[in-house]
Scaffold this motif. Sequence first.
Motif, PDB file in Angstrom:
ATOM      1  N   ALA A 156      46.273  44.958  44.840  1.00  0.00           N
ATOM      2  CA  ALA A 156      46.537  43.555  44.503  1.00  0.00           C
ATOM      3  C   ALA A 156      45.905  42.618  45.521  1.00  0.00           C
ATOM      4  O   ALA A 156      45.357  41.568  45.167  1.00  0.00           O
ATOM      5  N   ALA A 157      45.953  43.003  46.812  1.00  0.00           N
ATOM      6  CA  ALA A 157      45.367  42.160  47.849  1.00  0.00           C
ATOM      7  C   ALA A 157      43.847  42.171  47.788  1.00  0.00           C
ATOM      8  O   ALA A 157      43.196  41.139  48.024  1.00  0.00           O
ATOM      9  N   ALA A 158      43.267  43.321  47.451  1.00  0.00           N
ATOM     10  CA  ALA A 158      41.807  43.443  47.441  1.00  0.00           C
ATOM     11  C   ALA A 158      41.173  42.923  46.155  1.00  0.00           C
ATOM     12  O   ALA A 158      39.969  42.662  46.122  1.00  0.00           O
ATOM     13  N   GLN A 159      41.974  42.777  45.092  1.00  0.00           N
ATOM     14  CA  GLN A 159      41.442  42.376  43.787  1.00  0.00           C
ATOM     15  C   GLN A 159      42.193  41.151  43.265  1.00  0.00           C
ATOM     16  O   GLN A 159      42.923  41.224  42.265  1.00  0.00           O
ATOM     17  N   PRO A 160      42.042  39.993  43.915  1.00  0.00           N
ATOM     18  CA  PRO A 160      42.798  38.810  43.487  1.00  0.00           C
ATOM     19  C   PRO A 160      42.463  38.372  42.065  1.00  0.00           C
ATOM     20  O   PRO A 160      43.320  37.839  41.361  1.00  0.00           O
ATOM     21  N   ALA A 161      41.225  38.584  41.630  1.00  0.00           N
ATOM     22  CA  ALA A 161      40.860  38.164  40.281  1.00  0.00           C
ATOM     23  C   ALA A 161      41.611  38.993  39.236  1.00  0.00           C
ATOM     24  O   ALA A 161      42.094  38.453  38.227  1.00  0.00           O
ATOM     25  N   ILE A 162      41.710  40.302  39.461  1.00  0.00           N
ATOM     26  CA  ILE A 162      42.442  41.159  38.525  1.00  0.00           C
ATOM     27  C   ILE A 162      43.932  40.840  38.577  1.00  0.00           C
ATOM     28  O   ILE A 162      44.620  40.826  37.546  1.00  0.00           O
ATOM     29  N   THR A 163      44.434  40.555  39.771  1.00  0.00           N
ATOM     30  CA  THR A 163      45.845  40.192  39.900  1.00  0.00           C
ATOM     31  C   THR A 163      46.155  38.925  39.110  1.00  0.00           C
ATOM     32  O   THR A 163      47.164  38.857  38.386  1.00  0.00           O
ATOM     33  N   GLU A 164      45.294  37.925  39.215  1.00  0.00           N
ATOM     34  CA  GLU A 164      45.510  36.682  38.471  1.00  0.00           C
ATOM     35  C   GLU A 164      45.347  36.921  36.966  1.00  0.00           C
ATOM     36  O   GLU A 164      46.073  36.326  36.158  1.00  0.00           O
ATOM     37  N   TRP A 165      44.423  37.769  36.590  1.00  0.00           N
ATOM     38  CA  TRP A 165      44.276  38.145  35.183  1.00  0.00           C
ATOM     39  C   TRP A 165      45.577  38.731  34.647  1.00  0.00           C
ATOM     40  O   TRP A 165      46.013  38.388  33.527  1.00  0.00           O
ATOM     41  N   ALA A 166      46.219  39.582  35.427  1.00  0.00           N
ATOM     42  CA  ALA A 166      47.475  40.195  34.994  1.00  0.00           C
ATOM     43  C   ALA A 166      48.553  39.133  34.793  1.00  0.00           C
ATOM     44  O   ALA A 166      49.297  39.162  33.803  1.00  0.00           O
ATOM     45  N   VAL A 167      48.644  38.191  35.731  1.00  0.00           N
ATOM     46  CA  VAL A 167      49.653  37.140  35.639  1.00  0.00           C
ATOM     47  C   VAL A 167      49.431  36.306  34.383  1.00  0.00           C
ATOM     48  O   VAL A 167      50.369  36.029  33.614  1.00  0.00           O
ATOM     49  N   GLN A 168      48.189  35.901  34.142  1.00  0.00           N
ATOM     50  CA  GLN A 168      47.899  35.057  32.989  1.00  0.00           C
ATOM     51  C   GLN A 168      48.087  35.819  31.672  1.00  0.00           C
ATOM     52  O   GLN A 168      48.465  35.229  30.652  1.00  0.00           O
ATOM     53  N   MET A 169      47.829  37.105  31.693  1.00  0.00           N
ATOM     54  CA  MET A 169      48.000  37.911  30.491  1.00  0.00           C
ATOM     55  C   MET A 169      49.467  37.898  30.043  1.00  0.00           C
ATOM     56  O   MET A 169      49.772  37.762  28.854  1.00  0.00           O
ATOM     57  N   VAL A 170      50.380  38.011  31.004  1.00  0.00           N
ATOM     58  CA  VAL A 170      51.804  37.971  30.670  1.00  0.00           C
ATOM     59  C   VAL A 170      52.214  36.559  30.263  1.00  0.00           C
ATOM     60  O   VAL A 170      52.961  36.362  29.298  1.00  0.00           O
ATOM     61  N   ARG A 171      51.725  35.551  31.003  1.00  0.00           N
ATOM     62  CA  ARG A 171      52.110  34.163  30.714  1.00  0.00           C
ATOM     63  C   ARG A 171      51.755  33.748  29.283  1.00  0.00           C
ATOM     64  O   ARG A 171      52.448  32.933  28.683  1.00  0.00           O
ATOM     65  N   THR A 172      50.653  34.259  28.765  1.00  0.00           N
ATOM     66  CA  THR A 172      50.185  33.834  27.445  1.00  0.00           C
ATOM     67  C   THR A 172      50.769  34.677  26.315  1.00  0.00           C
ATOM     68  O   THR A 172      50.410  34.482  25.149  1.00  0.00           O
TER      69      THR A 172
END
Length: 444
Positions: A156-172
């Motif tokens: 999660a720390a090394a891949q912030p873009a994938i982490t944010e993708w995961a957050v937005q995927m759930v939000r939508t």
Amino acid sequence: MSETPPNTLQYRFDGPEDAPVLILGPSLGTTWHMWDRQVPELAEQWRVFRYDLPGHGGAPAYPTDAVGDLTARLLATLDALGVQRFGYAGCALGGAVGMELALRHPERLASLVLIAASPRFGSADEFRQRGVIVRTNGLDPIARTAPDRWFTSGFAAAQPAITEWAVQMVRTTDPGCYIAACEALAAFDVRRELAGIGVPTLVLVGSEDQVTGPAEARTLVAGIPDARLAVVPGASHLVPVEQPAAVTDLLVHHFSTAWQPAYDSATGQTVLPAAPGQPVFVPPQQHPGTPQAVQPPQSGPIAEIAPPAEAQPQPTGRPDPYDAGTKVRREVLGDAHVDRVLAQADDFSGDFQELLTRYTWGEIWDRPGLDRRTRSCIALTALVAGGHLDDLAAHVRAALRNGLTPAEIKEVLLQTAVYCGVPAASSAFRVAQQVVREETTPQE
């Protein structure tokens, strides 16, 4: 891509049209994009079919609260496309669909991979509590904590873009469909049926998965007769995203070497394909640094006739409502509450608890005439009117689990103030306020 009627699923295909079909099933809160890194290599040999859960990834929001219903929608989608037989890999909720396919529709399934899966996902209380939080606060609290559940901290720390993708995927995701999927997982339990899974199965899990980890994976392997285990180092729950190359290699190896010939449910025989019927697959080369692929099972008989099933005696008379009452009581009040009450029962009070289970929950709460939301409104009103505050907290929790929002519970209690008296409603508000705070506060 697809247009999606209510009884089917949003889907997409990748790979050659004449190749055997391989289905990839998603986890709760994800979309088919969780498999993006696997598709290029898999599509070289298979016609890859991915689907979205209802209300996920922009799919139409037609909720379903049972794994069996979700499986039926998948099969309806495949039937419309003319796909009769396929391999299947599913992650978490997608894995539950895979088990349902293997148990209820074995003639459709050629091979199975279960990723981050379990015969029972945690406790029913856990998923219904998640539904209460979403109903009250929306999906933002679940979305913000998704990376902690899905990935190792280093990833999660090394891949912030994938982490944010995961957050937005759930939000939508559609909240109603997310809550319904939580209900489906809460009710899913095939622990006693695992021996009935007869298809070659690979159970794949991340070594750091804290949601459905190696212990659950070993339970699956112990219960499924033809199952192998692969533990992927340095991966958590969404192992296809965190360790894509390792997962791809394991999938290719398994589906290349463990593709069961078609089974005829009418005769109980395994159909022998005429040459050159079944496609021949070439196992891939291992990538350095990935786990060794599991060895295929030893070949057994190529045809087998199942013995005829023994005739079962038909039940007579009216069924005892106790079992149905136990199920409803646990669904409404929660496992923790019911376990606590039953543990306190002794020779003196045990018969009373049996009476409650059989008649309150098996007879009245299980009647079809009213939905559970309405029954919760009635129960809250009756408890306030009778001054039964000792039982009110449990039924406020039950009301939240049955789909009432805190605002609706407030309206019920305001109504009781008019008809049952202000003092009674005042005491009820104090009890309900505390329960609502406890049940709807997101756990960070």
